[in-house]
Design an enzyme around this catalytic site. Structure first.
Site, PDB file in Angstrom:
ATOM      1  CG  PHE A   1       5.114  66.040 -11.287  1.00  0.00           C
ATOM      2  CD1 PHE A   1       5.018  66.146 -12.656  1.00  0.00           C
ATOM      3  CD2 PHE A   1       4.964  67.416 -10.273  1.00  0.00           C
ATOM      4  CE1 PHE A   1       4.672  67.653 -13.198  1.00  0.00           C
ATOM      5  CE2 PHE A   1       4.885  68.699 -10.970  1.00  0.00           C
ATOM      6  CZ  PHE A   1       4.664  68.710 -12.359  1.00  0.00           C
TER       7      PHE A   1
ATOM      8  CE  LYS B   1       7.146  61.040  -1.289  1.00  0.00           C
ATOM      9  NZ  LYS B   1       6.353  60.977  -2.402  1.00  0.00           N
TER      10      LYS B   1
ATOM     11  CD  GLU C   1       2.476  62.276  -3.829  1.00  0.00           C
ATOM     12  OE1 GLU C   1       1.923  63.341  -3.325  1.00  0.00           O
ATOM     13  OE2 GLU C   1       3.715  62.154  -3.920  1.00  0.00           O
TER      14      GLU C   1
ATOM     15  CB  SER D   1       6.581  73.568  -4.308  1.00  0.00           C
ATOM     16  OG  SER D   1       6.412  73.187  -2.912  1.00  0.00           O
TER      17      SER D   1
ATOM     18  CB  CYS E   1      14.099  74.484 -12.675  1.00  0.00           C
ATOM     19  SG  CYS E   1      15.203  73.216 -13.003  1.00  0.00           S
TER      20      CYS E   1
END
Length: 364
Positions: free
Chosen positions: A155, A179, A182, A232, A287
């Protein structure tokens, strides 16, 4: 769940056609800066995902045979279209993700730069020859397209991270299914609209919205040859294990725990500026964000604490699209959700309970 009539529903993109998902499950997407609902993400089913993979697999049969010089022509057009719409994409990133406009603009620049590099695929994909590798043995390396690759970006960088992989996969003759996260589907919706204008052949690039079910299909579908994922560490481990079991190639990049070490001879002004950017940029959701700062020596420790605390007080905390502050150089927007905010507050309380002292609150 009921949704406002005016918010946008993200669509899937298959075979150069926009497709409404047939799912009955949706995730509401909010602008983190205002809390307003701005979209909903369909939780596409495994069968819908499998259809996209089948489309990409069929397209691969012709795309792999297309010359490299022709494969990169749509990438040249895409780079130009993304530059023309750079500010529009940046503002959309900020609207759905919450990072400052400065951070969003930097992100889209990195995405465009990756497209530009991939335009050199006719050179980048060249093989190697090693004459006389051993006695009467010559070596040769051929770089060949392999098939359908899938991409699962996070995200926090909805534009940049997909483009770490996407243009290179296309330029080297593979086909792709993406993908988006979301939580932030709109950035890739807009970029896909631009991809559609490049005349890329049907099925070479596809987009499927969804969550865990789509990601699992990416990892287990027999026609998928590889998965590129950023997220993650827990999920990265699952991706690595699942793909390894089926012999799929994978890139599984997890979280980071960064430490900054300040040496006694460091230039303090540069140190404080870099620490401030590291810690507060993207609201710490990246990060590059430092998790711990270690100063070597008592004197440097005091200087770093004093300088960093003072700089932190000058960080503006606000809605990044507020015209009054949108162009400020050091602005921190919200984290992605109320749940994320509470998690941070809970960690602060844990630190205090373990003996830490809260010295300031950024922007206050």
């Amino acid at each position: 769940m009921a949704f406002p009539d005016l918010i946008r529903t993200a669509r899937n993109y298959l075979d150069r056609n926009w497709v409404e998902s047939q799912t009955t499950s949706f995730l509401e997407v909010h602008n983190p800066g205002t809390g307003a609902a701005i979209a909903r993400t369909p939780m596409s089913t495994a069968s819908e995902c499998a259809l996209a993979i089948d489309v990409a697999d069929r397209a691969f049969q012709d795309w792999r045979c297309t010359s490299a010089t022709r494969r990169v022509q749509p990438l040249f057009r895409l780079a130009a279209l993304m530059r023309e719409n750079e500010e529009k994409i940046a503002r959309l990133i900020t609207e759905e993700m919450g990072k400052s406009l400065a951070d969003a603009r930097a992100e889209i620049k990195r995405a465009i730069e990756n497209v530009e590099v991939a335009c050199g695929m006719p050179v980048l994909q060249q093989g190697d020859k090693l004459i006389g590798a051993s006695f009467d043995i010559d070596g040769e390396v051929l770089r060949l397209p392999r098939g359908v690759y899938t991409v699962i970006p996070p995200f926090n960088f909805p534009a940049m991270v997909p483009f770490w992989f996407l243009p290179y996969a296309l330029g080297s003759g593979n086909t792709v299914v993406v993908k988006p996260s979301e939580r932030v589907p709109l950035t890739m919706q807009l970029i896909t609209e631009l991809i559609d204008r490049t005349n890329l052949p049907p099925g070479v690039f596809n987009l499927v919205n969804g969550g865990k079910e789509v990601a699992e299909t990416f990892m287990t579908h027999p026609k998928v040859v590889g998965v590129s994922m950023v997220g993650s560490s827990r999920v990265a481990k699952i991706v690595a294990q699942t793909c390894a079991q089926d012999g799929k190639r994978f890139q599984a990049m997890g979280g980071a725990k960064n430490h900054l070490v300040v040496m006694p001879d460091a230039k303090l002004a540069d140190v404080v500026r870099n620490m401030t950017t590291s810690c507060y940029g993207c609201a710490g959701q990246r990060c590059m964000a430092s998790s711990a700062i270690i100063a070597v020596g008592d004197e440097m420790y005091r200087k770093v604490c004093d300088g960093f605390i003072e700089a932190s007080k000058n960080v503006i905390v606000a809605n990044p699209l507020d015209p009054a502050v949108a162009e400020e150089p050091m602005l921190m927007g919200p984290v992605i959700s109320a749940k994320a905010k509470q998690s941070i507050l809970d960690l602060v309380e844990v630190g205090i309970a373990e003996g830490a002292r809260s010295l300031t609150i950024a922007g206050m």
